[in-house]
Design a protein around this motif. Structure first.
Motif, PDB file in Angstrom:
ATOM      1  N   SER A 145       5.441   2.171   1.253  1.00  0.00           N
ATOM      2  CA  SER A 145       6.518   2.479   0.321  1.00  0.00           C
ATOM      3  C   SER A 145       6.560   3.971   0.017  1.00  0.00           C
ATOM      4  O   SER A 145       5.535   4.571  -0.333  1.00  0.00           O
ATOM      5  CB  SER A 145       6.317   1.702  -0.982  1.00  0.00           C
ATOM      6  N   TYR A 146       7.738   4.558   0.144  1.00  0.00           N
ATOM      7  CA  TYR A 146       7.908   5.977  -0.156  1.00  0.00           C
ATOM      8  C   TYR A 146       7.517   6.275  -1.602  1.00  0.00           C
ATOM      9  O   TYR A 146       6.833   7.263  -1.875  1.00  0.00           O
ATOM     10  CB  TYR A 146       9.357   6.383   0.104  1.00  0.00           C
ATOM     11  N   VAL A 147       7.940   5.432  -2.524  1.00  0.00           N
ATOM     12  CA  VAL A 147       7.634   5.663  -3.942  1.00  0.00           C
ATOM     13  C   VAL A 147       6.133   5.553  -4.200  1.00  0.00           C
ATOM     14  O   VAL A 147       5.543   6.397  -4.879  1.00  0.00           O
ATOM     15  CB  VAL A 147       8.420   4.685  -4.842  1.00  0.00           C
ATOM     16  N   LEU A 148       5.479   4.532  -3.640  1.00  0.00           N
ATOM     17  CA  LEU A 148       4.039   4.378  -3.849  1.00  0.00           C
ATOM     18  C   LEU A 148       3.271   5.544  -3.240  1.00  0.00           C
ATOM     19  O   LEU A 148       2.244   5.972  -3.778  1.00  0.00           O
ATOM     20  CB  LEU A 148       3.550   3.056  -3.268  1.00  0.00           C
ATOM     21  N   ARG A 149       3.758   6.045  -2.118  1.00  0.00           N
ATOM     22  CA  ARG A 149       3.108   7.194  -1.487  1.00  0.00           C
ATOM     23  C   ARG A 149       3.211   8.423  -2.385  1.00  0.00           C
ATOM     24  O   ARG A 149       2.238   9.159  -2.560  1.00  0.00           O
ATOM     25  CB  ARG A 149       3.750   7.468  -0.132  1.00  0.00           C
TER      26      ARG A 149
ATOM     27  N   GLN B 138       0.853  -1.182   0.000  1.00  0.00           N
ATOM     28  CA  GLN B 138       0.000   0.000   0.000  1.00  0.00           C
ATOM     29  C   GLN B 138       0.897   1.244   0.000  1.00  0.00           C
ATOM     30  O   GLN B 138       2.081   1.166   0.330  1.00  0.00           O
ATOM     31  CB  GLN B 138      -0.905  -0.002   1.235  1.00  0.00           C
ATOM     32  N   PRO B 139       0.339   2.411  -0.349  1.00  0.00           N
ATOM     33  CA  PRO B 139       1.151   3.634  -0.308  1.00  0.00           C
ATOM     34  C   PRO B 139       1.840   3.864   1.035  1.00  0.00           C
ATOM     35  O   PRO B 139       2.952   4.388   1.082  1.00  0.00           O
ATOM     36  CB  PRO B 139       0.132   4.732  -0.616  1.00  0.00           C
ATOM     37  N   SER B 140       1.215   3.438   2.123  1.00  0.00           N
ATOM     38  CA  SER B 140       1.831   3.618   3.442  1.00  0.00           C
ATOM     39  C   SER B 140       3.046   2.713   3.648  1.00  0.00           C
ATOM     40  O   SER B 140       3.835   2.939   4.571  1.00  0.00           O
ATOM     41  CB  SER B 140       0.807   3.348   4.548  1.00  0.00           C
TER      42      SER B 140
END
Length: 201
Positions: free
Chosen positions: A117-121, A113-115
């Protein structure tokens, strides 16, 4: 576990001539140069890289991509019984999860989830901000056009985001002023709207 052949130390690398070189595992050299460093793989090791982790090059730089090598050959590294390997393994998992989330998910099967991974966030923030003016550059009140207590910003309209979390922009540049405290407390991927920028001519 497959057996790999030892290989000679690299003489040339993507980053320059090695100043130091250590063969961590047969066919896996850890090198440093005057400018950068990382892992250099033999052709045999590169072919053995899991598809989810393999890059196009045999060079896996020391900031992020080294983590893919540790994940790929984790059992072999662990078998060396280096007392510091537990720390290296944990850091490799964290680094790959934050900065190479697609590789990490593809290899581990974990749905991130975005939480996680820095990139996904960053990707989620920029995708939610498509159409807004994104902040691209800033000046403190040392600049002659920025009043005391303000930050001068310049930005363009956000049109999308790449797989590493870097925004894509288009359209004319827009200039504005934001409260310095609000600017300092900004989030990744800030927009004119999110930090209350007053547009100026």
């Amino acid at each position: 576990m497959p057996t790999f052949a030892s290989t000679p130390a690299p003489v040339h690398t993507l980053w320059d001539a090695p100043q130091t070189a250590e063969q961590r595992l047969p066919g896996i050299w850890s090198v440093s140069t005057a400018s950068h460093g990382g892992f250099v793989l033999s052709d045999e090791r590169q072919a053995a890289m899991p598809e989810a982790l393999r890059l196009d090059s045999i060079y896996y730089e020391e900031d992020v991509d080294w983590s893919l090598i540790v994940l790929a050959f984790e059992a072999e590294f662990a078998a060396l019984r280096d007392p510091l390997f537990d720390l290296e393994r944990d850091l490799a998992h964290q680094t790959a999860r934050h900065w190479r989330p697609k590789h990490y998910s593809g290899f581990t099967g974990q749905v991130l989830q975005p939480s996680d991974s820095y990139v996904l966030r960053r990707i989620a923030l920029f995708e939610a901000a498509i159409g807004e003016i994104g902040v691209q550059a800033a000046w403190g009140d040392w600049a002659d056009w920025v009043p005391a207590g303000k930050v001068g910003v310049v930005g363009q309209r956000i049109t999308g985001c790449d797989h590493l979390g870097f925004a894509k922009y288009d359209g004319p540049s827009v200039k504005g002023l934001a409260d310095a405290n609000r600017y300092e407390a900004r989030d990744t991927g800030s927009t004119f709207k999110s930090i209350g920028v007053e547009v100026i001519a």
